[in-house]
Design a protein around this motif. Structure first.
Motif, PDB file in Angstrom:
ATOM      1  N   LEU A 110      35.980  32.714  38.131  1.00 55.93           N
ATOM      2  CA  LEU A 110      35.459  33.288  36.892  1.00 55.93           C
ATOM      3  C   LEU A 110      36.140  34.608  36.564  1.00 55.93           C
ATOM      4  O   LEU A 110      36.360  34.933  35.391  1.00 55.93           O
ATOM      5  N   GLN A 111      36.502  35.379  37.587  1.00 58.01           N
ATOM      6  CA  GLN A 111      37.196  36.644  37.352  1.00 58.01           C
ATOM      7  C   GLN A 111      38.574  36.395  36.765  1.00 58.01           C
ATOM      8  O   GLN A 111      39.028  37.119  35.866  1.00 58.01           O
ATOM      9  N   VAL A 112      39.218  35.353  37.256  1.00 58.15           N
ATOM     10  CA  VAL A 112      40.541  35.012  36.730  1.00 58.15           C
ATOM     11  C   VAL A 112      40.444  34.671  35.248  1.00 58.15           C
ATOM     12  O   VAL A 112      41.263  35.108  34.436  1.00 58.15           O
ATOM     13  N   LEU A 113      39.419  33.899  34.883  1.00 53.27           N
ATOM     14  CA  LEU A 113      39.281  33.479  33.485  1.00 53.27           C
ATOM     15  C   LEU A 113      38.769  34.604  32.598  1.00 53.27           C
ATOM     16  O   LEU A 113      39.139  34.690  31.423  1.00 53.27           O
ATOM     17  N   ALA A 114      37.907  35.467  33.121  1.00 54.64           N
ATOM     18  CA  ALA A 114      37.335  36.542  32.316  1.00 54.64           C
ATOM     19  C   ALA A 114      38.361  37.597  31.966  1.00 54.64           C
ATOM     20  O   ALA A 114      38.280  38.227  30.907  1.00 54.64           O
ATOM     21  N   GLY A 115      39.345  37.829  32.837  1.00 57.52           N
ATOM     22  CA  GLY A 115      40.385  38.794  32.549  1.00 57.52           C
ATOM     23  C   GLY A 115      39.827  40.188  32.359  1.00 57.52           C
ATOM     24  O   GLY A 115      39.010  40.671  33.154  1.00 57.52           O
ATOM     25  N   PRO A 116      40.208  40.887  31.282  1.00 59.14           N
ATOM     26  CA  PRO A 116      39.766  42.280  31.084  1.00 59.14           C
ATOM     27  C   PRO A 116      38.273  42.419  30.827  1.00 59.14           C
ATOM     28  O   PRO A 116      37.731  43.516  30.932  1.00 59.14           O
ATOM     29  N   THR A 117      37.582  41.319  30.464  1.00 54.20           N
ATOM     30  CA  THR A 117      36.142  41.419  30.203  1.00 54.20           C
ATOM     31  C   THR A 117      35.320  41.352  31.479  1.00 54.20           C
ATOM     32  O   THR A 117      34.092  41.480  31.430  1.00 54.20           O
ATOM     33  N   TRP A 118      35.976  41.156  32.628  1.00 54.28           N
ATOM     34  CA  TRP A 118      35.249  41.015  33.895  1.00 54.28           C
ATOM     35  C   TRP A 118      34.524  42.313  34.259  1.00 54.28           C
ATOM     36  O   TRP A 118      33.362  42.299  34.667  1.00 54.28           O
ATOM     37  N   GLU A 119      35.221  43.425  34.094  1.00 56.60           N
ATOM     38  CA  GLU A 119      34.621  44.710  34.473  1.00 56.60           C
ATOM     39  C   GLU A 119      33.478  45.092  33.540  1.00 56.60           C
ATOM     40  O   GLU A 119      32.462  45.615  33.984  1.00 56.60           O
ATOM     41  N   SER A 120      33.646  44.838  32.239  1.00 52.41           N
ATOM     42  CA  SER A 120      32.610  45.240  31.281  1.00 52.41           C
ATOM     43  C   SER A 120      31.414  44.292  31.288  1.00 52.41           C
ATOM     44  O   SER A 120      30.315  44.675  30.880  1.00 52.41           O
ATOM     45  N   GLY A 121      31.632  43.069  31.743  1.00 47.68           N
ATOM     46  CA  GLY A 121      30.537  42.100  31.749  1.00 47.68           C
ATOM     47  C   GLY A 121      30.265  41.493  30.389  1.00 47.68           C
ATOM     48  O   GLY A 121      29.289  40.747  30.213  1.00 47.68           O
ATOM     49  N   ASN A 122      31.105  41.790  29.422  1.00 54.03           N
ATOM     50  CA  ASN A 122      30.928  41.258  28.069  1.00 54.03           C
ATOM     51  C   ASN A 122      31.602  39.892  27.969  1.00 54.03           C
ATOM     52  O   ASN A 122      32.651  39.727  27.356  1.00 54.03           O
ATOM     53  N   PHE A 123      30.983  38.891  28.600  1.00 51.41           N
ATOM     54  CA  PHE A 123      31.595  37.570  28.685  1.00 51.41           C
ATOM     55  C   PHE A 123      31.304  36.760  27.426  1.00 51.41           C
ATOM     56  O   PHE A 123      30.267  36.956  26.762  1.00 51.41           O
TER      57      PHE A 123
END
Length: 786
Positions: A273-286
């Motif tokens: 999921l982190q790979v797919l989320a990319g830059p939104t992983w840290e913000s949690g704005n999925f």
């Protein structure tokens, strides 16, 4: 998953008859490639088989040379060599070595090879065995045993031929041993032959199983390759991915790592999921789709074509993901295996196509499809929340004149200006679109404020009525609006559109430039028009139509010069129906042409009966004149009635000349060449372009009754117009007819203004045919007496 995998790679069941080449089973297995593999395997050991036969024949010759005549052995050896070479050449044929599929007959024909070889190798034990001493007999048996064994090895892929060779050759050895009294050795030879045949069948079956699995694997690889489109040239090819039970990347295609912007060397072991989320992983704005994917993975549910927004290099891409859960042999969950693909370009193309299907290419506004979809949604919301929505239909006034006079390119640019003004009027609560032609529509999502909706309708009319500057032309058009409110005026989108259309029809009837809201009586009026149209289609056949004749007199002498034929309709149920009602209906229903032909034919037949050489004037519609065959019909009506052409006068309006490039002028010229006269009716009420008068040869101009009534009241503009028309007509050698003269004062006025003929109630109302005939007879008598 485990059961599917196990069944996929389980040892397949092989039909013995199919293996031997005796028949082609009708199951899911394709035996063509398997038979080709059998023949190919036989060709690979063909030279070994040839060598075994040659060496065996040499050894037999050496063993039996002391007891058997040499010429017999030589003849037999030559026969063995010939058969072995023939079989070898058959095995080495190109079609057996290169064929991808083989028919059933090719495998069945190998039986002949086995029978031929066994036949020549049965000769030594049967023909020479009784001549050999015990040592030679033993040697003969040993050589044949080795030959049978080597043949079983070389021909194992073709069990039918091999079993035939082993069985026949072994049978000959058993028979030779029985003849020599060695029963024990004969039994041993029979047992050896049986075991060798069984071994041959088993080995042939094993080879076929291996080959069938190789074919299945190759087909699966090819299918996967086609599904994934994994070619080096395709940068948007699909890619495989695999995660473990902890949802970490376990094995990923390098293309997947590159597509997601991660180093292929470090992607394995990263949270999926982190790979797919990319830059939104840290913000949690999925994205919602990513949360749905997380739920699918957590619930160990298979999914297909799940659309995900993925950010790669700062650009949003669209991916489609599919996967199934994996379990080991013990049923323990071990992760997911799936496939993904970048569908960004495909989605952009689909969105472009969707926009083209729902937006008007000329104006950029929503088209009819999107308007109806939006209206249906608004109707659904109104129904759900107990509120109201509204629908407006907008029709441009006088737009047709712009198209006809300045051309369609100017008309298209004008539509663009109209759409720009409309866009400025809408808010988030409304959607404006183009239905087609010069028709537009407005969907009001929330129409609870009736006054606001009516203000919008009036604002549309006011805004569209302001002048336009297009290609150095100052253009004036207007707008008519029909308004319907849902669900009061319609429970469905189609019904609401129908109600708005009826309201628009009323606005157009009122002269345009206004809006009307739907009222139930409008539906009644529409139903009346529908009933009248049905009745109108059979009015002529039912003799419900008749003509009346209004006199036309000389303005100075008041003598009768002719009549104008006027159409009347008396319906047996509805009574007399006004021409103002049924003539426009006939034009809309495309019935004016057959009705007009009946009028012309009837008027000509009636005028031909008159003794007085009075003219008969007949109104002709634009639709009739746009038909090239109309000139021939006029000639036919004159010939059939016997009316001289100069006594027929056709009255046309300016609308005949509104369409450039039509047949109207050519048709009129043909009619004028016959001697028929032509009158321009209602001059001054339309666009009154003087160019019309130069289009063809008019004999008279008719001045509309509105100018006559205006002049009688002292309206200076009306008087000036009549004088101008009379002066124009005199300069062009035309007569002028004043319509609607009802009093002596009006008669005197139009006479002073220079009109040559008059027509109106002062000189006679439209007369039935019998009264018109009596009037003709009376004037004829007065003329004779004078």
């Amino acid at each position: 998953m485990t059961s599917q995998t196990t069944s996929q790679f389980a040892k397949p069941r092989i039909d013995a008859r199919a293996l031997l080449g005796l028949y082609d089973p009708a199951d899911t297995t394709d035996w063509g490639p398997i038979r080709a593999a059998q023949l190919h395997a036989g060709s690979q050991l063909a030279l070994f088989l040839l060598a075994a036969n040659v060496i065996g024949a040499a050894l037999i010759t050496l063993i039996l040379a002391p007891q058997v005549p040499l010429w017999q052995l030589a003849s037999w050896g030559a026969l063995v060599a010939a058969v072995a070479v023939a079989v070898t050449f058959r095995r080495l044929s190109r079609r057996h070595r290169e064929a991808l599929s083989a028919p059933l007959g090719d495998v069945r024909d190998t039986l002949l090879d086995g029978i031929a070889l066994s036949a020549v190798w049965s000769i030594p034990p049967l023909a020479f065995g009784h001549l050999a001493d015990p040592d030679a007999a033993l040697g003969l048996w040993i050589v044949l045993t080795l030959l049978m064994t080597s043949s079983a090895v070389a021909m194992a892929a073709l069990p039918l031929a091999t079993i035939a060779f082993v069985t026949i050759t072994g049978g000959a050895v058993v028979a030779q041993l029985m003849l020599t009294g060695s029963a024990t050795l004969a039994a041993a030879a029979a047992l050896f032959t049986l075991l060798l045949a069984m071994t041959t069948f088993s080995r042939g079956k094993a080879l076929v199983v291996v080959r069938s699995q190789e074919i299945a694997i190759a087909e699966r690889d090819e299918t996967v390759s086609l599904l994934l489109r994994e070619t080096e040239e395709d940068k948007n090819a699909d890619w495989l991915w695999e995660i473990d039970a902890q949802r970490r990347v376990a094995r990923a295609n390098p293309r997947f790592a590159v597509a997601v912007g991660v180093d292929p060397k470090t992607i394995n072991g990263m949270p999926f999921l982190q790979v797919l989320a990319g830059p939104t992983w840290e913000s949690g704005n999925f994205a919602p789709a990513l949360r749905l994917l997380a739920e699918k993975l957590k619930g160990r549910e298979a999914f297909r074509d799940l659309l995900l927004p993925v950010y790669v290099g700062g650009e949003e891409r669209s991916w489609e993901m599919s996967a199934t859960p994996r379990f080991d042999e013990g049923g323990t969950f071990i992760g997911f295996r799936g496939v993904g693909s970048d569908v960004t370009e495909a989605r952009r193309s689909a969105e472009k196509i969707n926009r083209m299907a729902r937006y008007d290419t000329l104006t950029g506004l929503p088209n009819r499809l999107l308007i109806h979809e939006t209206l249906a949604l608004a109707m659904g919301e109104a129904e759900k929340w107990g509120s109201r929505c509204a629908f407006m239909m907008i029709d441009l006034d006088r737009f047709k004149a712009v198209n006809d006079t300045l051309g369609h390119p100017v008309g298209d640019r004008l539509l663009g200006r109209v759409s720009e003004r409309l866009k400025q009027l809408v808010t988030a609560n409304e959607m404006i679109g183009r239905l087609g032609g010069d028709e537009f529509a407005v969907v009001v999502r929330d129409a609870t404020d009736t006054a606001a909706v009516e203000r919008l309708a009036q604002s549309i009319i006011d805004t569209l009525s302001r002048p336009y500057e297009v290609d150095q032309h100052t253009l004036y058009i207007g707008a008519s609006v029909g308004l319907a409110t849902g669900p009061r005026d319609g429970r469905t989108a189609e019904a609401l559109v129908r109600s708005a259309d009826l309201a628009l029809y009323r606005s157009k009837d009122a002269g345009g430039g206004v809006f009307h809201a739907y009222e139930p009586q409008l539906h009644m009026a529409a139903e009346e028009r529908r009933v009248l149209e049905i009745a109108l289609r059979s009015a002529v056949e039912n003799n419900e139509m008749h003509l009346t004749y209004q006199p036309v007199v000389d303005a100075e002498s008041c003598t009768l010069t002719g009549f104008e034929a006027l159409l009347r309709w008396t319906h047996p149920e509805y009574g007399n129906i006004s021409p103002a009602k049924f003539v426009p209906l006939a034009e809309e229903a495309r019935l004016i042409a057959p009705i007009g032909e009946w009028v012309l034919r009837t008027a000509c037949e009636e005028a031909a009966r008159w003794d007085l050489p009075a003219r008969i004037a007949v109104n002709v519609s634009a639709e009739q004149l746009h038909n090239p065959a109309f000139a021939g019909f006029v000639a036919q009506a004159l010939a059939h009635s016997g009316l001289p052409p100069q006594r027929l006068e056709l009255e046309v309006t300016e609308s005949v000349f509104m369409h450039e490039g039509t047949m109207a002028i050519q048709v009129l010229e043909k009619i004028l060449d016959m001697g028929v006269r032509l009158s321009l009716d209602d001059f001054g009420t339309g666009y009154s372009s003087l160019g019309y008068l130069s289009r063809t040869r008019f004999s008279s101009i008719k001045i509309d009754r509105s100018f006559v009534q205006g002049a009688s009241k002292g309206v200076k503009e009306a008087i000036a117009i009549i004088r101008a028309v009379v002066a124009l007509a005199e300069s062009l050698g035309m007569a002028t007819t004043a319509e609607g003269v009802e009093t002596e004062e009006e008669h005197q006025m139009v006479q002073r203004l220079g009109c040559t003929k008059v027509q109106g109630y002062y000189f006679g109302r439209p007369l039935p045919v019998e009264e018109a005939r009596r009037l003709v007879t009376r004037h004829d008598g007065e003329s004779a007496a004078a």
